[in-house]
Scaffold this motif. Structure first.
Motif, mmCIF file in Angstrom:
data_model
loop_
_atom_site.group_PDB
_atom_site.id
_atom_site.type_symbol
_atom_site.label_atom_id
_atom_site.label_comp_id
_atom_site.label_asym_id
_atom_site.label_seq_id
_atom_site.Cartn_x
_atom_site.Cartn_y
_atom_site.Cartn_z
ATOM 1 N N GLU A 555 -11.819 -0.468 -6.973
ATOM 2 C CA GLU A 555 -11.981 0.314 -8.209
ATOM 3 C C GLU A 555 -10.940 1.414 -8.346
ATOM 4 O OE1 GLU A 555 -15.863 1.820 -7.701
ATOM 5 O OE2 GLU A 555 -16.887 -0.085 -8.112
ATOM 6 N N LYS A 556 -10.037 1.533 -7.361
ATOM 7 C CA LYS A 556 -9.002 2.559 -7.339
ATOM 8 C C LYS A 556 -9.565 3.963 -7.155
ATOM 9 C CE LYS A 556 -5.825 -0.516 -8.209
ATOM 10 N NZ LYS A 556 -4.893 -0.955 -7.148
ATOM 11 N N SER A 557 -10.846 4.047 -6.714
ATOM 12 C CA SER A 557 -11.391 5.375 -6.406
ATOM 13 C C SER A 557 -10.796 5.890 -5.105
ATOM 14 C CB SER A 557 -12.917 5.304 -6.279
ATOM 15 O OG SER A 557 -13.494 4.917 -7.511
ATOM 16 N N LEU A 558 -10.584 4.979 -4.163
ATOM 17 C CA LEU A 558 -9.827 5.300 -2.966
ATOM 18 C C LEU A 558 -8.416 4.747 -3.149
ATOM 19 C CD1 LEU A 558 -12.249 4.566 0.022
ATOM 20 C CD2 LEU A 558 -11.308 6.767 -0.640
ATOM 21 N N LEU A 559 -7.420 5.618 -3.009
ATOM 22 C CA LEU A 559 -6.042 5.226 -3.309
ATOM 23 C C LEU A 559 -5.402 4.551 -2.110
ATOM 24 C CD1 LEU A 559 -4.953 8.449 -5.237
ATOM 25 C CD2 LEU A 559 -5.885 6.301 -6.142
ATOM 26 N N ILE A 560 -5.386 3.247 -2.143
ATOM 27 C CA ILE A 560 -4.718 2.440 -1.119
ATOM 28 C C ILE A 560 -3.728 1.535 -1.848
ATOM 29 C CG2 ILE A 560 -4.982 0.706 0.686
ATOM 30 C CD1 ILE A 560 -6.175 3.347 1.470
ATOM 31 N N ASP A 561 -2.437 1.765 -1.588
ATOM 32 C CA ASP A 561 -1.405 0.941 -2.231
ATOM 33 C C ASP A 561 -1.024 -0.212 -1.305
ATOM 34 O OD1 ASP A 561 -1.160 2.520 -4.560
ATOM 35 O OD2 ASP A 561 0.005 3.990 -3.408
ATOM 36 N N THR A 562 -0.874 -1.383 -1.894
ATOM 37 C CA THR A 562 -0.486 -2.568 -1.122
ATOM 38 C C THR A 562 0.787 -3.220 -1.667
ATOM 39 O OG1 THR A 562 -1.944 -3.939 -2.481
ATOM 40 C CG2 THR A 562 -2.852 -3.058 -0.423
ATOM 41 N N ASP A 563 1.356 -2.610 -2.714
ATOM 42 C CA ASP A 563 2.591 -3.159 -3.317
ATOM 43 C C ASP A 563 3.681 -2.100 -3.304
ATOM 44 O OD1 ASP A 563 1.372 -5.620 -3.969
ATOM 45 O OD2 ASP A 563 0.474 -4.706 -5.760
ATOM 46 N N GLY A 564 4.910 -2.545 -3.211
ATOM 47 C CA GLY A 564 6.053 -1.659 -3.352
ATOM 48 C C GLY A 564 6.333 -0.820 -2.129
ATOM 49 N N TYR A 565 7.184 0.226 -2.340
ATOM 50 C CA TYR A 565 7.635 1.121 -1.283
ATOM 51 C C TYR A 565 7.411 2.563 -1.718
ATOM 52 C CZ TYR A 565 10.043 -2.971 0.672
ATOM 53 O OH TYR A 565 10.325 -4.204 1.191
ATOM 54 N N LYS A 566 7.074 3.457 -0.759
ATOM 55 C CA LYS A 566 6.874 4.865 -1.084
ATOM 56 C C LYS A 566 7.376 5.734 0.063
ATOM 57 C CE LYS A 566 3.067 4.650 -4.400
ATOM 58 N NZ LYS A 566 1.750 5.210 -4.770
ATOM 59 N N LEU A 567 7.864 6.940 -0.332
ATOM 60 C CA LEU A 567 8.344 7.896 0.654
ATOM 61 C C LEU A 567 7.171 8.691 1.240
ATOM 62 C CD1 LEU A 567 11.553 9.422 -1.006
ATOM 63 C CD2 LEU A 567 11.451 8.073 1.091
ATOM 64 N N GLY A 568 7.153 8.824 2.565
ATOM 65 C CA GLY A 568 6.172 9.687 3.212
ATOM 66 C C GLY A 568 4.736 9.224 3.090
ATOM 67 N N GLU A 569 4.517 8.007 2.679
ATOM 68 C CA GLU A 569 3.162 7.478 2.549
ATOM 69 C C GLU A 569 3.057 6.168 3.328
ATOM 70 O OE1 GLU A 569 1.655 7.144 -1.387
ATOM 71 O OE2 GLU A 569 2.493 9.061 -2.048
ATOM 72 N N ILE A 570 1.970 6.031 4.062
ATOM 73 C CA ILE A 570 1.764 4.828 4.866
ATOM 74 C C ILE A 570 0.275 4.564 5.006
ATOM 75 C CG2 ILE A 570 1.749 6.100 7.064
ATOM 76 C CD1 ILE A 570 3.248 3.703 8.294
ATOM 77 N N ASN A 571 -0.100 3.327 5.160
ATOM 78 C CA ASN A 571 -1.505 2.961 5.380
ATOM 79 C C ASN A 571 -1.786 2.906 6.874
ATOM 80 O OD1 ASN A 571 -2.186 2.617 2.635
ATOM 81 N ND2 ASN A 571 -1.240 0.590 2.631
ATOM 82 N N GLY A 572 -2.717 3.744 7.288
ATOM 83 C CA GLY A 572 -3.163 3.700 8.678
ATOM 84 C C GLY A 572 -4.399 2.816 8.790
ATOM 85 N N LEU A 573 -4.688 2.381 9.991
ATOM 86 C CA LEU A 573 -5.892 1.583 10.253
ATOM 87 C C LEU A 573 -6.893 2.454 11.014
ATOM 88 C CD1 LEU A 573 -4.345 -1.841 11.302
ATOM 89 C CD2 LEU A 573 -5.510 -1.307 9.170
#
Length: 687
Positions: A555-573
């Protein structure tokens, strides 16, 4: 393939069903030994073999590894081959009634002793009553009384002759002897005496002193005659009673002639019966329902001849093995009961009740450390008993009450048992550090492991455990495919594909659930499909928060991106634990860098949401960055780290590499691919 890169096949160690030679686990034997605990088994065997003081056993291990089950089974096997300990009885102490005497007898003879004494009481009461209530006894008693009655009459007649010389006549009455003045051959009453002249009355008064002295002298002789008569009757009754008593008490005395305490007790019983014959003859009065009679136990002397069978080992095979779930003080160490009689609390030695410590005497007592330590008094009392090697009954609860009652102090029983205390490592190390007596009393430590090597031998032992569990819990047998799934599940529980978990409790739960699903499908054997279903359904039952978290991402309430590239942002597990369920989800970690001297700022720590391990990981990351980039110049950097939209706190150092990538991305201007999720830790020198 790159160095350290894993394929999906490397993440799971599958078990080939062909490794098993059986079709179903029903063909296997029962397990005789839990796998992976060889060191613990050797330590337990040694601890049970040594009989020196203080060599009690502490069994350490996490919950569910089978330490309680195995300890109980192994101790029971050892105990079954040992000698059965003695019975223990409490008997009345005629010298000090408040201190009952403890008597030991070979196993099974305690019950016989109780029955012998009960029969003795019934027989003596019956035959004494019959003996002293028959006509011959009454005739003989009358003759004895008549003899002394003649002496009494003779004394009174002689007295009367002497008093008549002084013009007085005496008469005997139940309450004594009184005198009457005699005038003109006639005895005068008080009214007639008052009509006499004063001079005559004065003469009688002068002579009355002489007569009174004569009467007092005769009264003394009469009392002596009465006592002599009573003594003669008592001696005669005792001689007759002694024949009856000996007929019943001598066989018991002969049977226990080697037990000095019982011989002394029986001698005292004989003396007490002879002293209280009237109570036996007049038992109907003693059994009166009148409160005045019932309040006094003296009217029932035979109550002191009873035997309290305190510990009965007549049905025990070998030495006792006791493991109880009730850890109250009275259940562990015995108690003295009271009964309310006419508004008064009363007790006696027959109300002494044994605790599990007394019942386990001569054998083994298994206790859960967690439950025992919830009551400090219980732990202290156990230590005292083991140190002095005596088991006594101490009414501690009464001593702590506002009302102090007269109680008993029974003779302590010699204690000879081995205590097996079962608990985890935290309790062991706490007791070791805080209690100096613990090391003196529990010198053997038995360590149970959480996992075992995954080899063919342990896999077969696991299969045998499953068979034993199925028989015990009435579950369906497992085929080879199902058993291979259980092996894989045991590996997953151990968090190591080369090991098997020893958490038998959790393995048993899956076997039970898989069997239930098979039964619902009317199957007679559990297949791999039902094991898979049991595992799947177990997750589904507790997946509410996992599902809600996924819905928030969608629902995009939690912001988790799975496409593209971003500076200073990463998905942790991250691993989230809610109650008894843990699940892994991605979480956005962001880093912002700018000029400054603050270094790495852990936002979670600043707001007290960072655990100690996570804070340590950030500090290691700071050291790593300093080692890499500040060897020649100071590190003029401020970097802020944040776990976005995470409000329940964070702990663990496995996000430190992820945080490092976010910082390096922000510093270098190189964006990070958002379809990747990362976990891992760093040290001071490398990622």
């Amino acid at each position: 393939m790159k160095k350290n890169e894993l394929t999906y096949k490397d993440l799971k160690n599958s078990c080939d069903p062909d490794v098993f030679t059986f079709e179903t686990t029903e063909e296997l034997d029962n397990v005789g030994l839990v796998y992976g605990q060889e060191r613990a088994v050797v330590a337990l065997q040694f601890g049970l073999s040594i009989n020196s003081k203080g060599y009690n056993i502490y069994v350490e291990g996490p919950a569910g590894v089978g330490k309680t089950m195995y300890s109980k089974e192994y101790v029971s096997e050892i105990a079954s081959k040992q000698k059965t300990p003695d019975d223990w009885c409490y008997i009345y102490n005629f010298d000090n009634p408040n201190e009952p005497i403890a008597v030991s007898l070979p196993a099974g003879e305690g019950k016989s002793f109780v029955q012998n004494m009960d029969s003795l009481i019934d027989d003596v009461k019956k035959y004494l009553k019959r003996t002293f209530n028959n006509e011959d006894f009454e005739k003989e008693k009358t003759l004895i009384k008549q003899k002394y009655e003649e002496k009494r009459e003779k004394l009174l007649n002689n007295l009367n002759k002497e008093t008549l010389k002084h013009d007085f006549q005496v008469k005997a009455a139940p309450n004594g002897i009184y005198m009457l003045p005699v005038f003109d051959g006639k005895a005068l009453d008080e009214t007639e005496f008052e009509k006499l002249d004063d001079e005559i009355k004065h003469g009688y008064e002068e002579k009355s002193n002489i007569v009174q002295e004569q009467i007092m002298h005769v009264i003394g002789q009469l009392k002596f005659i009465e006592k002599e008569a009573e003594k003669k009757i008592d001696e005669w009754q005792s001689n007759i009673a002694l024949l009856t008593i000996n007929a019943y008490i001598n066989p018991i005395r002969t049977a226990y002639k080697k037990n000095a305490k019982i011989v002394t007790f029986l001698d005292n019983v004989k003396k007490d019966i002879l002293k209280n014959i009237t109570h036996f003859i007049n038992e109907d009065v003693c059994n009166s329902s009148s409160p005045q009679v019932s309040k006094s136990e003296v009217t029932k002397p035979w109550l002191n001849y009873r035997v309290n069978l305190f510990v009965d080992n007549s049905n025990t095979i070998g030495s006792p093995v006791i493991m109880d779930s009730n850890y109250s003080y009275q259940n562990l160490f015995g108690r003295l009961e009271y009964e309310n009689q006419y508004g008064m609390l009363r007790t006696d030695y027959t109300m002494l009740k044994s605790g599990v410590l007394h019942k386990a005497n001569g054998g083994y007592l298994l206790l859960q450390a967690q439950d025992l330590l919830t009551n400090q008094l219980c732990y202290d009392t156990l230590k005292k008993a083991l140190l002095v090697k005596e088991a006594s009954i101490d009414n501690n609860l009464e001593q702590r009450s506002a009302m102090v009652m007269i109680s008993l102090k029974p003779e302590p029983i010699p204690l000879n048992l081995k205590v097996v205390l079962i608990g985890d490592a935290n309790i062991y190390h706490t007791l070791l550090a805080l209690d100096p007596d613990f090391k003196k009393l529990f010198k053997i430590k038995v360590e149970f492991e959480e996992s075992a090597p995954r080899n063919d031998d342990n896999i077969i032992k696991l299969s045998k455990f499953v068979h034993s569990y199925c028989e015990k819990e009435n579950c369906l047998p497992l085929d080879r495919g199902a058993m291979s799934r259980i092996v894989e599940y045991a590996s997953r529980l151990s968090d190591d594909k080369e090991k098997l978990s020893t958490h038998f409790n959790e393995i048993g739960e899956i076997v039970s659930e898989a069997s239930t699903w098979a039964k619902l499908s009317r199957k007679k054997v559990v297949t791999s499909d039902y094991v898979d279903k049991a595992l799947q359904k177990r997750i589904e039952r507790v997946k509410k928060y996992d599902q809600k978290y996924s819905e928030l991402i969608e629902e995009k309430s939690l912001l988790i991106d799975t496409d593209g590239y971003k500076l200073g942002e990463i998905n942790g597990l991250t691993v989230m634990t809610i109650g008894d369920y843990s699940f892994g989800k991605p979480v956005k970690i962001t880093a912002n860098t700018f000029m400054g001297k603050t270094g790495v700022v852990n936002i979670e720590r600043e707001v007290d949401m960072s655990g100690s391990t996570h804070s340590k990981g950030v500090l290691i990351l700071r050291g790593y960055l300093g080692e890499k980039f500040a060897q020649n110049f100071p590190l003029s950097l401020t970097a802020s780290l944040c776990f976005e939209q995470l409000y329940n706190g964070v702990d663990g150092d496995s996000a430190s590499s992820t945080e490092c990538y976010a910082i390096l991305s922000s510093l270098s201007g190189i964006p990070i691919k958002q379809s990747l999720a990362v976990t891992g830790s760093v040290n001071l020198y490398s990622l």
